[in-house]
Design a protein around this motif. Structure first.
Motif, PDB file in Angstrom:
ATOM      1  N   LEU A 193      60.021  28.247  62.550  1.00 53.01           N
ATOM      2  CA  LEU A 193      61.039  28.161  61.894  1.00 53.01           C
ATOM      3  C   LEU A 193      61.611  29.255  60.837  1.00 53.01           C
ATOM      4  O   LEU A 193      62.446  29.598  60.648  1.00 53.01           O
ATOM      5  CB  LEU A 193      61.217  26.886  60.978  1.00 53.01           C
ATOM      6  N   MET A 194      60.399  29.871  60.501  1.00 48.19           N
ATOM      7  CA  MET A 194      60.594  30.892  59.550  1.00 48.19           C
ATOM      8  C   MET A 194      61.129  32.135  60.189  1.00 48.19           C
ATOM      9  O   MET A 194      62.107  32.868  59.743  1.00 48.19           O
ATOM     10  CB  MET A 194      59.031  31.585  58.876  1.00 48.19           C
ATOM     11  N   VAL A 195      60.497  32.363  61.275  1.00 48.91           N
ATOM     12  CA  VAL A 195      61.193  33.370  62.465  1.00 48.91           C
ATOM     13  C   VAL A 195      62.641  33.324  62.714  1.00 48.91           C
ATOM     14  O   VAL A 195      63.364  34.148  62.589  1.00 48.91           O
ATOM     15  CB  VAL A 195      60.161  33.569  63.633  1.00 48.91           C
ATOM     16  N   SER A 196      62.893  31.940  63.139  1.00 50.71           N
ATOM     17  CA  SER A 196      64.107  31.555  63.272  1.00 50.71           C
ATOM     18  C   SER A 196      65.148  31.798  62.217  1.00 50.71           C
ATOM     19  O   SER A 196      66.279  32.496  62.377  1.00 50.71           O
ATOM     20  CB  SER A 196      64.297  30.073  63.750  1.00 50.71           C
ATOM     21  N   MET A 197      65.096  31.343  60.929  1.00 53.21           N
ATOM     22  CA  MET A 197      65.518  31.777  59.800  1.00 53.21           C
ATOM     23  C   MET A 197      65.792  33.239  59.482  1.00 53.21           C
ATOM     24  O   MET A 197      67.007  33.540  59.338  1.00 53.21           O
ATOM     25  CB  MET A 197      65.167  30.954  58.681  1.00 53.21           C
ATOM     26  N   TRP A 198      64.811  33.990  59.881  1.00 52.55           N
ATOM     27  CA  TRP A 198      64.902  35.219  59.627  1.00 52.55           C
ATOM     28  C   TRP A 198      65.736  35.948  60.627  1.00 52.55           C
ATOM     29  O   TRP A 198      66.676  36.829  60.306  1.00 52.55           O
ATOM     30  CB  TRP A 198      63.277  36.006  59.734  1.00 52.55           C
ATOM     31  N   LEU A 199      65.775  35.685  61.944  1.00 53.95           N
ATOM     32  CA  LEU A 199      66.490  36.014  62.723  1.00 53.95           C
ATOM     33  C   LEU A 199      68.065  35.619  62.687  1.00 53.95           C
ATOM     34  O   LEU A 199      68.857  36.612  62.753  1.00 53.95           O
ATOM     35  CB  LEU A 199      66.175  35.626  64.139  1.00 53.95           C
ATOM     36  N   LEU A 200      68.196  34.423  62.220  1.00 53.13           N
ATOM     37  CA  LEU A 200      69.612  33.926  61.910  1.00 53.13           C
ATOM     38  C   LEU A 200      70.161  34.898  60.826  1.00 53.13           C
ATOM     39  O   LEU A 200      71.668  35.298  60.715  1.00 53.13           O
ATOM     40  CB  LEU A 200      69.613  32.512  61.448  1.00 53.13           C
ATOM     41  N   ASP A 201      69.579  35.099  59.849  1.00 48.69           N
ATOM     42  CA  ASP A 201      69.921  35.853  58.555  1.00 48.69           C
ATOM     43  C   ASP A 201      70.347  37.381  59.056  1.00 48.69           C
ATOM     44  O   ASP A 201      71.093  37.846  58.525  1.00 48.69           O
ATOM     45  CB  ASP A 201      68.628  36.030  57.497  1.00 48.69           C
ATOM     46  N   LYS A 202      69.478  37.914  59.751  1.00 46.80           N
ATOM     47  CA  LYS A 202      69.694  39.155  60.505  1.00 46.80           C
ATOM     48  C   LYS A 202      71.207  39.155  61.015  1.00 46.80           C
ATOM     49  O   LYS A 202      71.935  40.130  61.086  1.00 46.80           O
ATOM     50  CB  LYS A 202      68.525  39.490  61.376  1.00 46.80           C
ATOM     51  N   VAL A 203      71.204  38.141  62.229  1.00 44.06           N
ATOM     52  CA  VAL A 203      72.497  37.920  62.867  1.00 44.06           C
ATOM     53  C   VAL A 203      73.744  37.810  61.973  1.00 44.06           C
ATOM     54  O   VAL A 203      74.845  38.486  62.170  1.00 44.06           O
ATOM     55  CB  VAL A 203      72.354  36.864  63.782  1.00 44.06           C
ATOM     56  N   TYR A 204      73.524  37.105  60.896  1.00 42.97           N
ATOM     57  CA  TYR A 204      74.481  36.845  59.823  1.00 42.97           C
ATOM     58  C   TYR A 204      75.024  38.355  59.265  1.00 42.97           C
ATOM     59  O   TYR A 204      76.212  38.489  59.253  1.00 42.97           O
ATOM     60  CB  TYR A 204      74.293  35.847  59.007  1.00 42.97           C
ATOM     61  N   TRP A 205      74.270  39.051  58.777  1.00 38.41           N
ATOM     62  CA  TRP A 205      74.485  40.409  58.178  1.00 38.41           C
ATOM     63  C   TRP A 205      75.199  41.198  59.134  1.00 38.41           C
ATOM     64  O   TRP A 205      75.829  42.010  58.870  1.00 38.41           O
ATOM     65  CB  TRP A 205      73.305  40.965  57.521  1.00 38.41           C
ATOM     66  N   ARG A 206      74.611  41.322  60.371  1.00 36.83           N
ATOM     67  CA  ARG A 206      75.138  42.094  61.523  1.00 36.83           C
ATOM     68  C   ARG A 206      76.484  41.812  61.717  1.00 36.83           C
ATOM     69  O   ARG A 206      77.459  42.523  61.915  1.00 36.83           O
ATOM     70  CB  ARG A 206      74.292  42.031  62.606  1.00 36.83           C
ATOM     71  N   VAL A 207      76.665  40.305  61.914  1.00 38.94           N
ATOM     72  CA  VAL A 207      78.344  39.979  62.131  1.00 38.94           C
ATOM     73  C   VAL A 207      79.157  40.264  60.845  1.00 38.94           C
ATOM     74  O   VAL A 207      80.211  40.680  61.074  1.00 38.94           O
ATOM     75  CB  VAL A 207      78.228  38.332  62.584  1.00 38.94           C
ATOM     76  N   LYS A 208      78.562  39.996  59.698  1.00 38.98           N
ATOM     77  CA  LYS A 208      79.351  40.195  58.548  1.00 38.98           C
ATOM     78  C   LYS A 208      79.872  41.773  58.585  1.00 38.98           C
ATOM     79  O   LYS A 208      80.947  42.190  58.425  1.00 38.98           O
ATOM     80  CB  LYS A 208      78.643  39.958  57.395  1.00 38.98           C
ATOM     81  N   GLU A 209      78.742  42.719  58.913  1.00 34.96           N
ATOM     82  CA  GLU A 209      78.954  43.972  58.790  1.00 34.96           C
ATOM     83  C   GLU A 209      79.998  44.466  60.025  1.00 34.96           C
ATOM     84  O   GLU A 209      80.918  45.300  59.785  1.00 34.96           O
ATOM     85  CB  GLU A 209      77.652  44.821  58.974  1.00 34.96           C
ATOM     86  N   TRP A 210      80.083  43.863  61.113  1.00 34.03           N
ATOM     87  CA  TRP A 210      80.759  44.172  62.300  1.00 34.03           C
ATOM     88  C   TRP A 210      82.265  44.024  61.975  1.00 34.03           C
ATOM     89  O   TRP A 210      83.228  44.540  62.341  1.00 34.03           O
ATOM     90  CB  TRP A 210      80.395  43.396  63.453  1.00 34.03           C
ATOM     91  N   ARG A 211      82.556  42.727  61.263  1.00 31.20           N
ATOM     92  CA  ARG A 211      83.698  42.128  60.835  1.00 31.20           C
ATOM     93  C   ARG A 211      84.285  43.078  60.114  1.00 31.20           C
ATOM     94  O   ARG A 211      85.528  43.634  60.028  1.00 31.20           O
ATOM     95  CB  ARG A 211      83.478  40.919  60.428  1.00 31.20           C
ATOM     96  N   GLN A 212      83.437  43.647  58.964  1.00 26.57           N
ATOM     97  CA  GLN A 212      84.174  44.499  57.782  1.00 26.57           C
ATOM     98  C   GLN A 212      84.424  45.667  58.654  1.00 26.57           C
ATOM     99  O   GLN A 212      85.538  46.603  58.044  1.00 26.57           O
ATOM    100  CB  GLN A 212      83.205  44.717  56.946  1.00 26.57           C
ATOM    101  N   ARG A 213      83.708  46.269  59.482  1.00 27.64           N
ATOM    102  CA  ARG A 213      84.149  47.361  60.440  1.00 27.64           C
ATOM    103  C   ARG A 213      85.213  47.325  61.115  1.00 27.64           C
ATOM    104  O   ARG A 213      85.919  48.357  61.176  1.00 27.64           O
ATOM    105  CB  ARG A 213      82.818  47.892  61.172  1.00 27.64           C
ATOM    106  N   SER A 214      85.408  46.121  61.820  1.00 25.62           N
ATOM    107  CA  SER A 214      86.789  45.925  62.490  1.00 25.62           C
ATOM    108  C   SER A 214      88.099  45.701  61.873  1.00 25.62           C
ATOM    109  O   SER A 214      89.008  46.085  62.336  1.00 25.62           O
ATOM    110  CB  SER A 214      86.398  44.737  63.379  1.00 25.62           C
TER     111      SER A 214
END
Length: 200
Positions: free
Chosen positions: A159-180
């Motif tokens: 669960l800890m690893v999953s939460m860490w990965l989801l957090d990474k994915v969230y910030w990556r998506v947010k950064e991609w949307r800002q760039r787009s």
């Protein structure tokens, strides 16, 4: 009449003699009480085999062990004197003034009947018995708990690893949307500038 009186007199004397003998027996009677007749303990635990007795004079207390396989003498003592403990129970036995004993560091071979004999100086004695059952510690339960704790730990780690990965994915998506969104803003600003230049 005289023979009848003599018969009554003899009967009275006989009854008095029987009562006096009965009174003497009651006066010398030994009573032993055991709060628990059956005990269950686990290996390596301690157990108090409790008894209490009443008698006249200084008694001799003797404990013996009996099972289907063997019979062992445990201890013999008199209150106020040192106890004679058998070799098998050396360093594993404690005696008490009321006749009770405490067995330390129980073994599976300690399961059986424990018989206490209280003897008076007159020679009269009485016995009482207590049953002790020694159970083995269920290591399977401990292993089950260990496996269960390991599984819970693995799930928590997952669960800890999953939460860490989801957090990474969230910030990556947010950064991609800002760039787009940046080119659209720049194009809008350029169009507004062109329209301003075209005006006379």
């Amino acid at each position: 009449m005289w023979p009848q009186r003599d018969g009554n007199a003899h009967l009275t004397i006989l009854l008095c003699a029987m009562l006096s003998v009965g009174s003497g027996c009651l006066a010398q009677a030994i009573t032993i009480t055991t709060p628990e007749y059956s005990l269950v303990r686990s290996v390596q635990e301690d157990v108090l085999i409790s008894v209490d007795f009443e008698c006249h004079g200084t008694p001799t207390i003797k404990w013996a062990f009996m099972s289907a396989r063997e019979r062992r003498n445990i201890v013999v003592w008199q209150p106020g004197l040192s106890a004679n403990v058998s070799e098998y129970y050396q360093d594993r036995l404690q005696t008490h003034t009321n006749g009770s004993i405490t067995l330390l560091d129980l073994r599976l071979t300690d399961s059986g009947y424990y018989v206490v004999t209280v003897s008076e100086p007159t020679g009269s004695s009485k016995d009482a018995a207590v049953i002790l059952k020694v159970e083995e510690v269920l290591y399977e339960d401990l292993q089950y708990l260990a496996v269960f704790a390991t599984v819970l730990g693995a799930m928590a780690g997952f669960l800890m690893v999953s939460m860490w990965l989801l957090d990474k994915v969230y910030w990556r998506v947010k950064e991609w949307r800002q760039r787009s969104e940046l080119p659209e803003n720049e194009e809008t600003e350029l169009q507004s500038l062109r329209s301003t230049d075209d005006q006379p």
